[in-house]
Design a protein around this motif. Sequence first.
Motif, PDB file in Angstrom:
ATOM      1  N   ARG A   1     -18.196  40.255  23.727  1.00  0.00           N
ATOM      2  CA  ARG A   1     -16.598  40.790  23.647  1.00  0.00           C
ATOM      3  C   ARG A   1     -15.469  39.621  23.588  1.00  0.00           C
ATOM      4  O   ARG A   1     -14.655  39.573  22.884  1.00  0.00           O
TER       5      ARG A   1
ATOM      6  N   THR B   1     -18.684  45.149  22.323  1.00  0.00           N
ATOM      7  CA  THR B   1     -17.685  44.794  23.491  1.00  0.00           C
ATOM      8  C   THR B   1     -18.126  45.070  24.823  1.00  0.00           C
ATOM      9  O   THR B   1     -17.637  44.934  25.843  1.00  0.00           O
TER      10      THR B   1
ATOM     11  N   TYR C   1      -9.982  46.484  27.892  1.00  0.00           N
ATOM     12  CA  TYR C   1     -10.108  44.983  28.235  1.00  0.00           C
ATOM     13  C   TYR C   1      -8.678  44.248  27.986  1.00  0.00           C
ATOM     14  O   TYR C   1      -7.890  44.443  27.071  1.00  0.00           O
TER      15      TYR C   1
ATOM     16  N   GLN D   1     -11.584  52.847  35.248  1.00  0.00           N
ATOM     17  CA  GLN D   1     -11.455  51.269  35.187  1.00  0.00           C
ATOM     18  C   GLN D   1     -10.032  51.174  35.840  1.00  0.00           C
ATOM     19  O   GLN D   1      -9.046  51.037  35.263  1.00  0.00           O
TER      20      GLN D   1
ATOM     21  N   CYS E   1      -7.563  48.400  34.328  1.00  0.00           N
ATOM     22  CA  CYS E   1      -6.972  49.015  33.014  1.00  0.00           C
ATOM     23  C   CYS E   1      -6.186  49.838  33.273  1.00  0.00           C
ATOM     24  O   CYS E   1      -4.930  50.212  32.778  1.00  0.00           O
TER      25      CYS E   1
ATOM     26  N   TYR F   1     -19.680  40.607  28.310  1.00  0.00           N
ATOM     27  CA  TYR F   1     -18.580  39.705  28.106  1.00  0.00           C
ATOM     28  C   TYR F   1     -18.776  38.520  27.251  1.00  0.00           C
ATOM     29  O   TYR F   1     -18.032  38.172  26.445  1.00  0.00           O
TER      30      TYR F   1
END
Length: 864
Positions: free
Chosen positions: A260, A254, A340, A405, A408, A257
């Motif tokens: 993932r 993951t 994500y 992040q 997130c 991109y």
Amino acid sequence: YREMMHSLKNVMMVVVESLINKFEEDRMRNKELDSKAKNERQSGCCTDNCSDSDSSFNQSYMFMSQEQLQLLVERLDPIQPKEVRQEALQTLCFAPPSDVLNSESWPNLRKHLTMSLSDPDATFSEKVLRFYAKTFSSSPFNMTREVYTSLAKHLELYFLSGEYSLRISAGLDVSNTDINRLLKKVRLLNEYQKEAPSSWIRHPEKYMEEVVESTLSLLSVKHEPNHPASPDFLSPVYFLALLDIKAVWFKKWTHAYYSRTVVLRLLEKKYKSLVMCFNSPVQFCLLLVNPSKALKHEVIAVKWIFRFLCDKQNFSYTGPELQYVYFVHSLCLLGRLLIYKQGQNLFPVQLKNKKDSVSITDLLVLFTQLIYYSPSYPKTALAAHTDNYSPASLVMEILQVFCDQTGCAAECLYTDAVIDALLHPVQSLLSGTEVYINCLETTLIDVADILARIAAVEDGLSLLLYGENEKTAKEDSPTAVHVIVQFTKKLLHDDIALLSGSEILPVVKGAFIFVCRQMYRTCEGLQVLIPYGLHESIGEAWKKASLLSERVPTPVTGADSTSSMSLESKNILLWEETLLDALLNFSATPKGLFLLHSTGAMNDCVNFMFSSLSKKLQANEYEEFGNRVIVTQMATTPTGAVALQSSGFIKALVTDLWALLECGKDDLRITQPKSTPVDPIDQSCQKSFLSLISLLAYPAVFELLSKQDIPNKPMYSLREVPTDIIDIIDRLIILNSEAKIHSLFSYEQSHTFGLRLLNVLCCELNTLLLLETQYKVSQVLLKAQEENVTETSEGPGDFIIDGLSVERNHVLVRINLIGGPRERILPLRVLDKGSDPYPWPMFSSFPLPTCYLAEMPRKAEFRQ
């Protein structure tokens, strides 16, 4: 040389001729072998010598023909006798993998190899596995993905077959031959999972999809829900978790991109049941965070962790230990999944045997509870290592990544429910209710760490100050900031009974002070904290600590540090520095600087800051930027400027600047001449220039320069280094004597630096008036311009246009004309191309040329 070439040529001719002859012999032998094999198949019998040991199959040549490979496929058919298949497999292991995988016979060969992996003969299946391993290590991804999918399919069929009967409750004995073989296959699969992402981006996406889908299909293997043994089924995920407990394979899949999107899309569309399986440890968490059952699971967790790290001779795992391994693997995988957006879309999920669904917020609240209901561990030498696998440590890793992040964190972490869960132990201690926490101090430090990371981001700070929805915030339920500051004050006053006498209490205090510091470094946060008088509490704690630190004996030079200063003394000094740092950071805002004044710790804070900077403790850019902000704020008050002066900060700044301008670095080995600076201020001096600008606000200028005369010495030594702001003005700006000019090694560069500094300082009208009234700056610059002319027989000629005269002209216009762009026109400081490089008129007396005065707007324009 000729003799050598001649002998080399002769040798090579002999070698090539020998190889050609050998090749022809082998080809003839192969034809004979092929015809012999055909006759045997037609006659329906097989003799013992059909697999001749001298066959060219046993020779490691660079290629194999299609006929040879086809023969191998037929020999590896499960209906063939064991000896024939073993000989064919031995031959296959010597063959180049690229020839095998590129051949037309590979699809059939793949089927036979997949079936051969299940062969009851351990030696035979081991050889097949060795062929797979060799293929993985020496073939490109477009070939190895077929081998991988073959191995994954074999394992999937094995777990679904009737011969597989392993159960979680029965445990797992790794030393068992069958289980050992199974683990070897899963390990080979896992090793390839970790290596494949480094090369699959260079191949079509469909190849990667095959690998991903075959893996997810294998991990999804389970009994039907109504099967009696379904809850106790030892699924493939358990074996993968034993070999890769922190799910490194999933992290690598993951990371990019490219892969993932494929992994998460397949999880969402075809394998959502797998996400439910990974959420199964939530039930384990529910038991673990239940205080009444925590002790039981504490024993399980501690037992498993210590056996995993220490007991290398014991190769068996009990059912609860297997559950814990699965729990750790799933926890790491879930933490990665939630980073994500596509992973977040998989939630909420329905748990097995549960009516309610689990949302992201529910999951994070559960994770947060693991921090303080996590098992405690005995204090041993290996305690630091065991924390890597403790629930609290794993959850902290996940939450720290979430905080880093930003997107997130905003989606998942910044909710009232998660903050309330984080503050639960704090609120329990504040209210005096019973606390079911195993390691109270460690838990509080971990909670403070996450809160500080949240407070460091604008959205997170807003959440702590006002709650999830500022408009609907209730007055009767205080937001997080109020709970945090109240708890911090109680800590500072040693008002928490459960923590009294703790060895690491200063660390807990420092952690929560740091959370508050992240808030009061902003105007918004400080405004909320002012009513609590936190600065007074920190100031009182610092006064107590400074009294204790005065009793600490001074370390003896040359003596052992452990003997000259006890651990307790070091802790006292460290605590004092922590408090000084906290007080110093109040000065990041104007109102905070006022509060710092009221504590009486201004001078000590500035001394601490200068000491920290001189020791190079603040290595990262954030801390350096923070100190520049603090210095700028300090310089806006007279007492702050005096404190900066008395601490030695200004002296160090000026000395460093002089070293860069005039001396260069002493420790730099000169291998080539230093390049001539192209910019007006050399790149090496830009940092010092900005530091001086930040420092020289008008209050600081007044305190440092008021009623001080320029030295104007008749003689300056080349080794005489400036130590104050008045020296900078004397040596770099007001160069009104030959002695000053001759004392500079880099006259033009240094004087340009001084003129640029003056140009910025004069933007403050108060500073301009002080410099004019005390030092007559305009007159000094006009005189310098008057002297900077060509000499002719008839008298003074034209102005000499150089870097210094252009700078002086610009400063003179700026000083003597006040206003904006519609009131004055400032001359440029660059030369034009062409016959007239500098069209602006220079002057050496007043009044200024009229071209620098902007035309007054007409009455109509003025009204508009």
